[in-house]
Design an enzyme around this catalytic site. Structure first.
Site, mmCIF file in Angstrom:
data_model
loop_
_atom_site.group_PDB
_atom_site.id
_atom_site.type_symbol
_atom_site.label_atom_id
_atom_site.label_comp_id
_atom_site.label_asym_id
_atom_site.label_seq_id
_atom_site.Cartn_x
_atom_site.Cartn_y
_atom_site.Cartn_z
ATOM 1 C CB CYS A 56 -0.990 -0.030 1.206
ATOM 2 S SG CYS A 56 -2.246 1.391 1.241
ATOM 3 C CB CYS A 60 -1.397 3.997 8.239
ATOM 4 S SG CYS A 60 -2.501 4.516 6.861
ATOM 5 C CB CYS A 63 -0.999 -0.223 8.313
ATOM 6 S SG CYS A 63 -1.710 -1.473 7.187
ATOM 7 C CB CYS A 100 -15.489 -6.872 6.723
ATOM 8 S SG CYS A 100 -14.841 -5.253 6.259
ATOM 9 C CB CYS A 132 -18.593 -4.525 5.582
ATOM 10 S SG CYS A 132 -17.526 -3.027 6.066
ATOM 11 C CB CYS A 192 -18.190 0.470 9.425
ATOM 12 S SG CYS A 192 -17.050 -0.378 10.368
ATOM 13 N NE ARG A 264 -19.593 -3.579 13.076
ATOM 14 C CZ ARG A 264 -20.436 -4.477 13.055
ATOM 15 N NH1 ARG A 264 -20.465 -5.592 13.535
ATOM 16 N NH2 ARG A 264 -21.679 -3.898 12.128
HETATM 17 N N1 SAM Z 1 -6.691 0.457 3.131
HETATM 18 C C1 SAM Z 1 -7.938 1.122 3.535
HETATM 19 C C2 SAM Z 1 -7.902 1.996 4.728
HETATM 20 O O1 SAM Z 1 -7.029 2.083 5.236
HETATM 21 O O2 SAM Z 1 -9.065 2.359 4.850
HETATM 22 C C3 SAM Z 1 -8.413 -0.317 4.335
HETATM 23 C C4 SAM Z 1 -7.603 -1.583 5.001
HETATM 24 S S1 SAM Z 1 -6.903 -0.950 6.496
HETATM 25 C C5 SAM Z 1 -6.078 -2.119 7.106
HETATM 26 C C6 SAM Z 1 -8.440 -0.921 7.813
HETATM 27 C C7 SAM Z 1 -8.033 -0.490 8.939
HETATM 28 O O3 SAM Z 1 -7.551 -1.456 9.777
HETATM 29 C C8 SAM Z 1 -7.252 0.841 9.168
HETATM 30 O O4 SAM Z 1 -8.117 1.847 9.114
HETATM 31 C C9 SAM Z 1 -6.861 0.618 10.652
HETATM 32 O O5 SAM Z 1 -7.917 1.315 11.698
HETATM 33 C C10 SAM Z 1 -6.989 -0.684 11.091
HETATM 34 N N2 SAM Z 1 -5.472 -1.344 11.426
HETATM 35 C C11 SAM Z 1 -4.658 -1.489 10.290
HETATM 36 N N3 SAM Z 1 -3.567 -2.098 11.066
HETATM 37 C C12 SAM Z 1 -3.877 -2.111 12.280
HETATM 38 C C13 SAM Z 1 -2.871 -2.398 13.382
HETATM 39 N N4 SAM Z 1 -1.701 -3.031 13.301
HETATM 40 N N5 SAM Z 1 -3.609 -2.583 14.824
HETATM 41 C C14 SAM Z 1 -4.916 -2.357 14.771
HETATM 42 N N6 SAM Z 1 -5.664 -1.819 13.779
HETATM 43 C C15 SAM Z 1 -5.086 -1.727 12.638
HETATM 44 C C1 DTB Z 2 -11.139 -2.189 11.599
HETATM 45 O O1 DTB Z 2 -11.499 -1.296 12.184
HETATM 46 N N1 DTB Z 2 -10.435 -3.387 12.267
HETATM 47 C C2 DTB Z 2 -10.384 -4.358 11.024
HETATM 48 C C3 DTB Z 2 -11.512 -3.640 9.933
HETATM 49 N N2 DTB Z 2 -11.651 -2.569 10.468
HETATM 50 C C4 DTB Z 2 -11.005 -3.797 8.661
HETATM 51 C C5 DTB Z 2 -9.004 -4.309 10.530
HETATM 52 C C6 DTB Z 2 -8.016 -4.719 11.572
HETATM 53 C C7 DTB Z 2 -6.733 -5.059 10.905
HETATM 54 C C8 DTB Z 2 -5.455 -5.475 12.041
HETATM 55 C C9 DTB Z 2 -4.408 -5.653 11.398
HETATM 56 C C10 DTB Z 2 -4.152 -6.696 10.238
HETATM 57 O O2 DTB Z 2 -4.876 -7.837 10.537
HETATM 58 O O3 DTB Z 2 -3.816 -6.600 9.267
HETATM 59 FE FE1 SF4 Z 3 -2.673 0.964 3.458
HETATM 60 FE FE2 SF4 Z 3 -2.764 0.103 5.788
HETATM 61 FE FE3 SF4 Z 3 -3.063 2.775 5.583
HETATM 62 FE FE4 SF4 Z 3 -4.992 0.934 4.902
HETATM 63 S S1 SF4 Z 3 -4.217 1.230 6.947
HETATM 64 S S2 SF4 Z 3 -4.260 2.760 3.848
HETATM 65 S S3 SF4 Z 3 -3.727 -0.782 4.124
HETATM 66 S S4 SF4 Z 3 -1.171 1.517 5.063
#
Ligand code: SAM
Ligand code: DTB
Ligand code: SF4
Length: 325
Positions: A56, A60, A63, A100, A132, A192, A264
Site C-alpha cells: 500500500c 499509516c 499498518c 468484510c 462490507c 463503519c 465492535r
Molecule cells: N486501506 C484501507 C484503509 O486504510 O481504509 C482499508 C484497510 S485498513 C488495514 C483498515 C483499518 O485497519 C485501518 O483503518 C486501521 O484502523 C486498522 N488497522 C490496520 N493495521 C492495524 C493494526 N496493526 N492494529 C490495529 N488496527 C489496525
Molecule cells: C477495523 O477497524 N479493524 C479491522 C477492519 N476494520 C477492517 C482491521 C484490523 C486490521 C488489523 C491488522 C491486520 O490484521 O492486518
Molecule cells: Fe494502506 Fe494499511 Fe493505511 Fe489501509 S491502513 S491505507 S492498507 S497502509
C-alpha cells in the site's frame, strides 16, 4: 428507534467526564443504554478477508501492509471472485452474518478491479450475508456503484484525533477521510468508522476521536474499536502496551455516546484474556471479528470464541438483517 435519545453535539469536556467516571458508574450507564437499544445476549460475528494484500502506498504507522515498512508480509494481487465467495461461504458456515472485504489500496482503481469488487459484493449479498468493504478513499461515483451492487456498509476509520493524526499518517489528511465518509453516507451505504488506541495517543486524543465520530449525524452505524496490533517493522512496533481498563473505558464511552450503533471489539483480542473480553461485552461491545486471521494478523481461534460465548450464555446473531435497534 428511540432517536430522541441520540445526541450529535458532544463536547470534549462531557466525553472526558464520561470516560473517567468511576468504573461501576461507567459500566452501569453503558449497560443501561446498551439494553435499551440492543439485545444483551447476542453479538454479531463478522469475518474479515484481505482481498488485496500489502504494497500500500500510504504510510499509516500502525499498518503491516504499508509499502513504506519492511514487515515481511507477502503481497497478493486482488483475489478472484470465486476465492472470495468461497471464503464468504465458509464464514457463513461458521456463524458470521457480516463479511468484510479489505484491500490495501489508497483508493480503489476504476476498471477491471473495481468491477471485480462489484461482483464480490453481489455474490456476498446473494449468500445472505451483510457485505462490507474497506478499500481506501472512495469517490461519490464509486460509492453509488457499490450501493447499487447491494453493499451494506463501508469501513473507513478516522483512527485517532485530528491533532494526533499527522503523527501517524502523512500521505492523506483527516479531511480526505471525512470526505470519503460523506460520499459513503450520501450513497445510502451505512458507515463503519472507528479507530485504534494504544498508538501513544493522549487521553485527549481518545476523546477527540470519539467526538469526531459522535458529532456525525447520523452516527456511524458501526464503530470498530481496535487495540493496536504491534507489528515488527512498523514505526509503532515498540509502543507501550495498552492497559485493559483503557480499552474497556473506550468501548463503554463509545456505547454511551452512540447508543444505537454497533460497537465492535475489533483488532487486539488476542492480547485480551477471556475476562477482559467479557468486560468489553459488559461495556457494550456487541460484535467481534471471527476466524483465525483479521486481515493479515492473527485473531483468537474459533473454538476459543465459541467456548467463551457459551460460558457467558451468549450467542451470535442468527440472521444478517441489518440491525440499527
Ligand atoms: N486501506 C484501507 C484503509 O486504510 O481504509 C482499508 C484497510 S485498513 C488495514 C483498515 C483499518 O485497519 C485501518 O483503518 C486501521 O484502523 C486498522 N488497522 C490496520 N493495521 C492495524 C493494526 N496493526 N492494529 C490495529 N488496527 C489496525
Ligand atoms: C477495523 O477497524 N479493524 C479491522 C477492519 N476494520 C477492517 C482491521 C484490523 C486490521 C488489523 C491488522 C491486520 O490484521 O492486518
Ligand atoms: Fe494502506 Fe494499511 Fe493505511 Fe489501509 S491502513 S491505507 S492498507 S497502509
Amino acid at each position: 428507534m428511540k432517536t430522541n435519545k441520540l445526541r450529535f453535539d458532544w463536547k470534549i469536556a462531557e466525553i472526558e467526564a464520561i470516560y473517567n467516571l468511576p468504573l461501576p458508574e461507567l459500566m452501569f450507564k453503558a449497560q443501561t443504554l446498551h439494553r435499551e437499544f440492543h439485545r444483551t445476549d447476542e453479538i454479531q460475528g463478522c469475518q474479515l478477508l484481505s482481498i488485496k494484500t500489502g504494497g500500500c502506498p500510504e504510510d499509516c504507522g500502525y499498518c503491516p501492509q504499508s509499502a513504506h515498512y519492511k514487515t515481511g508480509l507477502e503481497r497478493e494481487q486482488l483475489l478472484s471472485v470465486e476465492k472470495t465467495l468461497e471464503a464468504a461461504q465458509n464464514a457463513k458456515n461458521s456463524g458470521a452474518t457480516r463479511f468484510c472485504m479489505g484491500a490495501a489500496w489508497r483508493s480503489i482503481p476504476d476498471g477491471e478491479q473495481f468491477d471485480r469488487v462489484i461482483e464480490m459484493v453481489k455474490g456476498v449479498r446473494s449468500l445472505g450475508l451483510e457485505a462490507c468493504c474497506t478499500l481506501g478513499m472512495l469517490t461519490q461515483d464509486q460509492a453509488l456503484k457499490l450501493a447499487d451492487a447491494g453493499l451494506n456498509a463501508y469501513n473507513h476509520n478516522l483512527d485517532t484525533s485530528p491533532e494526533f493524526y499527522g503523527s501517524i499518517i502523512s500521505t492523506r489528511t483527516y479531511d480526505d477521510r471525512l470526505k470519503t465518509l460523506a460520499n459513503v453516507r450520501k450513497a445510502g451505504v451505512t458507515v463503519c468508522s472507528g479507530g485504534i488506541i494504544g498508538m501513544g495517543e493522549t487521553l485527549n486524543d481518545r476523546y477527540g476521536l470519539l467526538q469526531q465520530l459522535a458529532v456525525q449525524n447520523p452516527h456511524p452505524e458501526s464503530v470498530p474499536i481496535n487495540q493496536l496490533v504491534k507489528v515488527e517493522g512498523t514505526p509503532l512496533q515498540d509502543e507501550k502496551s495498552l492497559d485493559v481498563f483503557d480499552f474497556v473505558r473506550m468501548i463503554a464511552t463509545a456505547r454511551i455516546l452512540m447508543p444505537a450503533s454497533m460497537v465492535r471489539l475489533s483488532a487486539g483480542r488476542l492480547q485480551l484474556s477471556d475476562e477482559a473480553q467479557t468486560l468489553c461485552f459488559l461495556a457494550g461491545a456487541n460484535s467481534i471479528f471471527m476466524g483465525e486471521k483479521l486481515l493479515t494478523t492473527p485473531n483468537p481461534e474459533s473454538d476459543r470464541d465459541r467456548n467463551l460465548l457459551h460460558k457467558l450464555g451468549m450467542k451470535l446473531f442468527s440472521d444478517a438483517k441489518y440491525r440499527t435497534a
